[in-house]
Scaffold this active site. Sequence first.
Site, PDB file in Angstrom:
ATOM      1  CD  GLN A 104      -6.852  -1.257   1.574  1.00 47.83           C
ATOM      2  OE1 GLN A 104      -7.591  -1.957   0.912  1.00 47.83           O
ATOM      3  NE2 GLN A 104      -7.277  -0.116   2.079  1.00 47.83           N
ATOM      4  CE  LYS A 124      -3.381   1.733  -4.007  1.00 39.69           C
ATOM      5  NZ  LYS A 124      -2.296   1.740  -3.000  1.00 39.69           N
ATOM      6  N   GLY A 145      -6.074   5.649   1.696  1.00 36.92           N
ATOM      7  CA  GLY A 145      -5.774   7.076   1.730  1.00 36.92           C
ATOM      8  C   GLY A 145      -5.118   7.465   0.424  1.00 36.92           C
ATOM      9  CG  HIS A 146      -6.339   6.250  -3.053  1.00 37.36           C
ATOM     10  ND1 HIS A 146      -7.104   5.549  -3.952  1.00 37.36           N
ATOM     11  CD2 HIS A 146      -5.645   5.304  -2.363  1.00 37.36           C
ATOM     12  CE1 HIS A 146      -6.889   4.253  -3.811  1.00 37.36           C
ATOM     13  NE2 HIS A 146      -6.009   4.090  -2.844  1.00 37.36           N
ATOM     14  N   GLY A 194       0.813  -1.202   0.000  1.00 35.48           N
ATOM     15  CA  GLY A 194       0.000   0.000   0.000  1.00 35.48           C
ATOM     16  C   GLY A 194       0.849   1.255   0.000  1.00 35.48           C
ATOM     17  CG  ASP A 195       0.805   3.566   2.526  1.00 38.48           C
ATOM     18  OD1 ASP A 195      -0.291   4.136   2.652  1.00 38.48           O
ATOM     19  OD2 ASP A 195       1.237   2.727   3.351  1.00 38.48           O
TER      20      ASP A 195
END
Length: 421
Positions: free
Chosen positions: A221, A15, A39-40, A11-12
Site C-alpha cells: 500500500q 514498489k 499488487g506488486h 499505493g500503486d
Amino acid sequence: MVDVLLGLQWGDEGKGKIVDYFADNYDVIARFQGGPNAGHTLYVEDKKIVLHQIPSGVFHPEAVNLIGNGVVLDPITLKEECDTVASFGVDLKKNLFIAERTHLILPTHRALDKAAELSKGNQKIGSTLKGIGPTYMDKTGRNGLRVGDLLDKNFTSSYIKLRLKHQRLLDNFSFSEDISAWEEEFFEALEFLKQLNIVNGEYFINKQISAGKKVLAEGAQGSMLDIDFGTFPYVTSSNTISSGACIGLGVAPQKIRDVIGVTKAYCTRVGSGPFPTELENETGELLRKTGNEFGSTTGRPRRCGWIDLVALQFACMINGVTKIVMTKADVLDAFKELQVCTAYMLNGKETREIPFQLDKNRPLPVYKPFTGWNTDTSAAKTYSGLPDTMKTYVNFINQYLGIKVHFISNGPGRDQIIEVS
C-alpha cells in the site's frame, strides 16, 4: 542492517519493480505488513507477474524471502502465487519463509469484509473485500489464528470456534453467503502451506542481521493509507510507514538504515477518500490512459492527479525518508504543461500541513506550473540523456522536500530505471 522500501502516496507507486531492481544488492527481502490487497507488478521473461503476498525478491535465486508477522496471509492466494512463481523454475522450498506469528485470513473474514462494506452504503471506504480488515480486527481483538497454529493438533476445533463467532457477526449484518467452496479451497491451501518453511520470524531475521546479511523490508500500500497517519477512515488496516517494519518483522529501530520512498511523478488513488489534486477532466483521463492506471489487484480505474508535494513532504517526514525513487516519469512525456501542488488553501489561509480529517477539511491545491518536456524519454539510459525540463521538474521536488530523487523509472521494463548522478 535493514533498509526499508515503501510507498509515499496512496499505493500503486510501482514498489514491486523497484524491489526487484534492488534485490540483487540484498540477501533477504521481507514483507512486513498488508495482505493480498497488495499488487506488486513485475515483468519476468517479458511476462507480467503480479505478486500479492510473496516478497518481490522471489525471482532472484540468491535472495531469501520472508513473509513477516505483520502480514495477514490468505492461504488460497498464496498457493496460487506459489504455483505461478514455481512455473518459472523458482525453488520456493529454498527461498521462501513464513513467520509463524503471521495471522491467517479465513473464508469468514472475507464474508465479514463484504458484509461490512455493503452496510456502509454511500460511505464505502473502497475495501478490496479480501478479508484483510476483519483479520486485523481479530488480531487486535486477540481472536485470530496464526500460521504457527497449523502445527497444533487442535487447529480444527479452534477454527470452528472462530467460524461460529464470525457467523454470529454475519447474522447481525443479516448477511448470508455460501462459503463452502471457499472453505474447501482454504483447507487444501492449508495443507500446501504446511509444506513450506514456517519459521520463528523474529529469530530468523535477527540471525540474518547478526550474520551481516543485508535486509530489504518491503512495504505494501502507501504511506497515505496508514491506519494512523493516512486519510482516515479511507485507509488500510495496517501501519504502512517505516516504523511498521520493526513491528511487522521483529527488528529493533536501531537496525534501520536507509528508508527508500517510492513516488510516482504524478498522483493516483484507488477507491474512496480525499484526493486534493484529483483531475476529473480530460487531463486526468489522459494520465489514466497513458499510465495504464488500473488496479493490479482489483482492476479498478485509478483516480489521477498532479503530484502533491504537501502530502509527499508529510510522508517523507513520518517515514524518515533518506532516498526517493520516482516512477512513471515517462507518463508525463505526453504533456506540454505540468502542475505541482506546493500548498493547500484551507479556510482562506495557505498551509503546507496536512489537516486533521482531510475528508472533511477539503483544501484547494495551490499549483506551480512547469513546462513539460513533451518528448519520449522511455529509451533514456542516463540522467544526462533526460530533457532539461524534466531535470528542472525533479530539481524543484528535491529542493521542496529536502531529499534527493536518487532513481527515476522511465518505463515498466526491468532495465528502464536511471540512477540520478
